[in-house]
Write a protein that holds these residues in place. Structure first.
Motif, PDB file in Angstrom:
ATOM      1  N   TRP A  84     -38.972  35.523  12.620  1.00 25.91           N
ATOM      2  CA  TRP A  84     -38.814  36.824  13.275  1.00 25.91           C
ATOM      3  C   TRP A  84     -40.131  37.957  12.538  1.00 25.91           C
ATOM      4  O   TRP A  84     -40.561  38.137  11.982  1.00 25.91           O
ATOM      5  N   PHE A  85     -40.086  39.031  14.459  1.00 28.44           N
ATOM      6  CA  PHE A  85     -40.943  39.454  14.247  1.00 28.44           C
ATOM      7  C   PHE A  85     -40.154  40.545  14.381  1.00 28.44           C
ATOM      8  O   PHE A  85     -40.536  41.731  14.678  1.00 28.44           O
ATOM      9  N   MET A  86     -38.794  40.946  13.503  1.00 28.27           N
ATOM     10  CA  MET A  86     -38.984  42.332  12.804  1.00 28.27           C
ATOM     11  C   MET A  86     -38.340  43.292  14.264  1.00 28.27           C
ATOM     12  O   MET A  86     -38.341  44.463  13.834  1.00 28.27           O
ATOM     13  N   ASN A  87     -38.107  42.372  14.577  1.00 28.16           N
ATOM     14  CA  ASN A  87     -37.056  43.223  16.037  1.00 28.16           C
ATOM     15  C   ASN A  87     -35.859  43.762  15.498  1.00 28.16           C
ATOM     16  O   ASN A  87     -35.133  43.164  14.905  1.00 28.16           O
ATOM     17  N   PRO A  88     -35.740  45.347  15.755  1.00 29.53           N
ATOM     18  CA  PRO A  88     -34.171  46.077  14.939  1.00 29.53           C
ATOM     19  C   PRO A  88     -33.028  45.138  15.720  1.00 29.53           C
ATOM     20  O   PRO A  88     -32.286  45.772  15.763  1.00 29.53           O
ATOM     21  N   GLU A  89     -33.305  44.926  17.329  1.00 33.40           N
ATOM     22  CA  GLU A  89     -32.228  44.797  17.957  1.00 33.40           C
ATOM     23  C   GLU A  89     -31.084  43.478  17.185  1.00 33.40           C
ATOM     24  O   GLU A  89     -29.750  43.004  17.153  1.00 33.40           O
ATOM     25  N   ASN A  90     -32.172  42.265  15.735  1.00 33.50           N
ATOM     26  CA  ASN A  90     -31.740  42.136  15.559  1.00 33.50           C
ATOM     27  C   ASN A  90     -30.053  42.039  14.263  1.00 33.50           C
ATOM     28  O   ASN A  90     -29.525  41.154  13.938  1.00 33.50           O
ATOM     29  N   TYR A  91     -30.521  43.081  14.343  1.00 33.79           N
ATOM     30  CA  TYR A  91     -29.441  44.076  13.177  1.00 33.79           C
ATOM     31  C   TYR A  91     -29.168  44.860  13.658  1.00 33.79           C
ATOM     32  O   TYR A  91     -28.654  45.726  12.775  1.00 33.79           O
ATOM     33  N   THR A  92     -29.043  45.988  14.067  1.00 36.62           N
ATOM     34  CA  THR A  92     -28.707  47.266  14.645  1.00 36.62           C
ATOM     35  C   THR A  92     -27.951  46.837  15.840  1.00 36.62           C
ATOM     36  O   THR A  92     -27.994  45.999  16.933  1.00 36.62           O
ATOM     37  N   CYS A  93     -26.997  47.619  15.871  1.00 38.42           N
ATOM     38  CA  CYS A  93     -25.603  47.728  16.913  1.00 38.42           C
ATOM     39  C   CYS A  93     -26.633  48.392  17.912  1.00 38.42           C
ATOM     40  O   CYS A  93     -26.134  50.106  18.048  1.00 38.42           O
ATOM     41  N   TYR A  94     -26.901  47.932  19.154  1.00 46.31           N
ATOM     42  CA  TYR A  94     -27.317  49.348  20.086  1.00 46.31           C
ATOM     43  C   TYR A  94     -26.442  48.708  21.554  1.00 46.31           C
ATOM     44  O   TYR A  94     -26.315  49.966  21.873  1.00 46.31           O
ATOM     45  N   GLU A  95     -26.126  47.557  21.434  1.00 47.94           N
ATOM     46  CA  GLU A  95     -24.915  47.429  22.637  1.00 47.94           C
ATOM     47  C   GLU A  95     -24.247  48.508  23.067  1.00 47.94           C
ATOM     48  O   GLU A  95     -22.606  48.783  22.357  1.00 47.94           O
ATOM     49  N   ASN A  96     -24.386  49.776  24.275  1.00 53.69           N
ATOM     50  CA  ASN A  96     -23.526  50.579  24.041  1.00 53.69           C
ATOM     51  C   ASN A  96     -23.001  51.595  23.059  1.00 53.69           C
ATOM     52  O   ASN A  96     -22.354  52.068  23.252  1.00 53.69           O
ATOM     53  N   ARG A  97     -23.664  51.322  21.882  1.00 51.99           N
ATOM     54  CA  ARG A  97     -23.417  52.269  20.232  1.00 51.99           C
ATOM     55  C   ARG A  97     -22.165  51.688  20.241  1.00 51.99           C
ATOM     56  O   ARG A  97     -21.200  52.563  19.519  1.00 51.99           O
ATOM     57  N   ARG A  98     -21.158  51.343  20.373  1.00 53.19           N
ATOM     58  CA  ARG A  98     -20.355  50.618  20.143  1.00 53.19           C
ATOM     59  C   ARG A  98     -20.052  49.659  19.524  1.00 53.19           C
ATOM     60  O   ARG A  98     -20.117  48.230  19.863  1.00 53.19           O
ATOM     61  N   LEU A  99     -18.399  49.674  18.452  1.00 51.07           N
ATOM     62  CA  LEU A  99     -18.697  48.240  17.265  1.00 51.07           C
ATOM     63  C   LEU A  99     -17.514  47.245  18.649  1.00 51.07           C
ATOM     64  O   LEU A  99     -16.312  48.143  19.404  1.00 51.07           O
ATOM     65  N   TYR A 100     -18.182  46.212  18.775  1.00 45.85           N
ATOM     66  CA  TYR A 100     -16.726  45.435  19.254  1.00 45.85           C
ATOM     67  C   TYR A 100     -15.539  45.135  19.118  1.00 45.85           C
ATOM     68  O   TYR A 100     -15.222  46.013  17.724  1.00 45.85           O
ATOM     69  N   LEU A 101     -14.665  46.012  19.690  1.00 47.14           N
ATOM     70  CA  LEU A 101     -12.860  46.099  19.065  1.00 47.14           C
ATOM     71  C   LEU A 101     -12.387  44.160  19.158  1.00 47.14           C
ATOM     72  O   LEU A 101     -12.853  43.373  19.192  1.00 47.14           O
ATOM     73  N   PRO A 102     -12.050  44.213  17.893  1.00 48.83           N
ATOM     74  CA  PRO A 102     -10.765  43.573  16.867  1.00 48.83           C
ATOM     75  C   PRO A 102      -9.804  43.216  18.838  1.00 48.83           C
ATOM     76  O   PRO A 102      -9.165  43.457  19.024  1.00 48.83           O
TER      77      PRO A 102
END
Ligand SMILES: *[C@@H]1O[C@H](CO)[C@@H](O)[C@H](O)[C@H]1NC(C)=O
Ligand SMILES: *[C@@H]1O[C@H](CO)[C@@H](O)[C@H](O)[C@H]1NC(C)=O
Length: 222
Positions: free
Chosen positions: A77-95
């Motif tokens: 693991w390259f300690m890439n924050p993408e792997n544990y941070t929600c970056y995608e439009n900074r929106r949570l996926y809706l149920p």
């Protein structure tokens, strides 16, 4: 190694009545002569312990030359924050109420024994969520993490743990609900975000039951 060289130099400098002639050393060797077996019982024990016939490399041996869960971690693991941070439009996926859980079972032959690889060799998987396969000799201490690579948690699975993976953009309430459930009833658990889960099914549980592996993909709550 460096320490041994320094000690060897001191031993050579301190040696009385010994001499080097034509490349033949008739004094004492430290720690042992090149053709001698290391007589230190710890050395032979370590060598014996590091290898076994079943997995190649034994499990659970903390050894910086193989795996001490500290050295060369970037191979997994390259300690890439993408792997544990929600970056995608900074929106949570809706149920989504139309997405239902998937339950699948992998049948593993009883003879199968997963090989262990030291941290000097990379381990690749052919699918985003493998349920068994080659892994690291040391496994993760049970608990919740910022991120645990597959190569570690796959070993926990082998020992009967439940692994909870969740997408960094999964609904926070749902993730917290599942975390609470896992932590309160199962000691052997590893909880980690994982961004390679599909957007449709953002949480998953994996459980190894004797030789069968059950994977429950939990859809988003309606
Ligand atoms: C990796 O390290 C282990 C233990 O030191 C050794 O047995 C193995 O041969 C090494 N593998 C490679 C590819 O160098
Ligand atoms: C981390 O995220 C990147 C980008 O999505 C991905 O390519 C990589 O495989 C991820 N690493 C792990 C260890 O999951």
């Amino acid at each position: 190694m460096l320490k041994n060289i320094v000690l060897l130099c001191i031993a050579v400098l301190n040696a009385q009545g010994t001499r080097m002639s034509n490349g033949y050393w008739n004094g004492k060797w430290f720690p042992h002569a090149p053709d001698d077996m290391d007589s230190n019982p710890a050395a032979s024990l370590r060598n014996h312990l590091l290898h076994d016939g079943k997995h190649g490399i034994s499990m659970g041996i903390v050894d910086p030359a193989c795996d001490d869960a500290k050295t060369n971690l970037a191979i997994d693991w390259f300690m890439n924050p993408e792997n544990y941070t929600c970056y995608e439009n900074r929106r949570l996926y809706l149920p989504k109420s139309t997405v239902h859980p998937i339950h699948s079972t992998d049948h593993i032959p009883p003879e199968y024994s997963a090989p262990h690889k030291c941290m000097n060799e990379s381990i690749e998987y052919g699918e985003p969520i493998p349920t068994f396969g080659t892994h690291r000799p040391l496994w993760a201490i049970y608990g919740e993490y910022t991120f645990v690579p597959i190569q570690r948690w796959l070993h926990n699975l082998e020992h009967g743990a439940v692994v909870m993976l969740y997408h960094p953009c999964a609904n926070k309430n749902q993730v917290n609900f599942l975390k609470k459930m896992v932590k309160s009833c199962l000691y052997k658990h590893v909880i980690t975000p994982y961004d390679q889960l599909t957007v449709e099914r953002v949480n998953s549980f994996i459980k190894l039951l004797s030789i069968e592996i059950d994977t429950f993909f939990i859809p988003k709550r309606p």
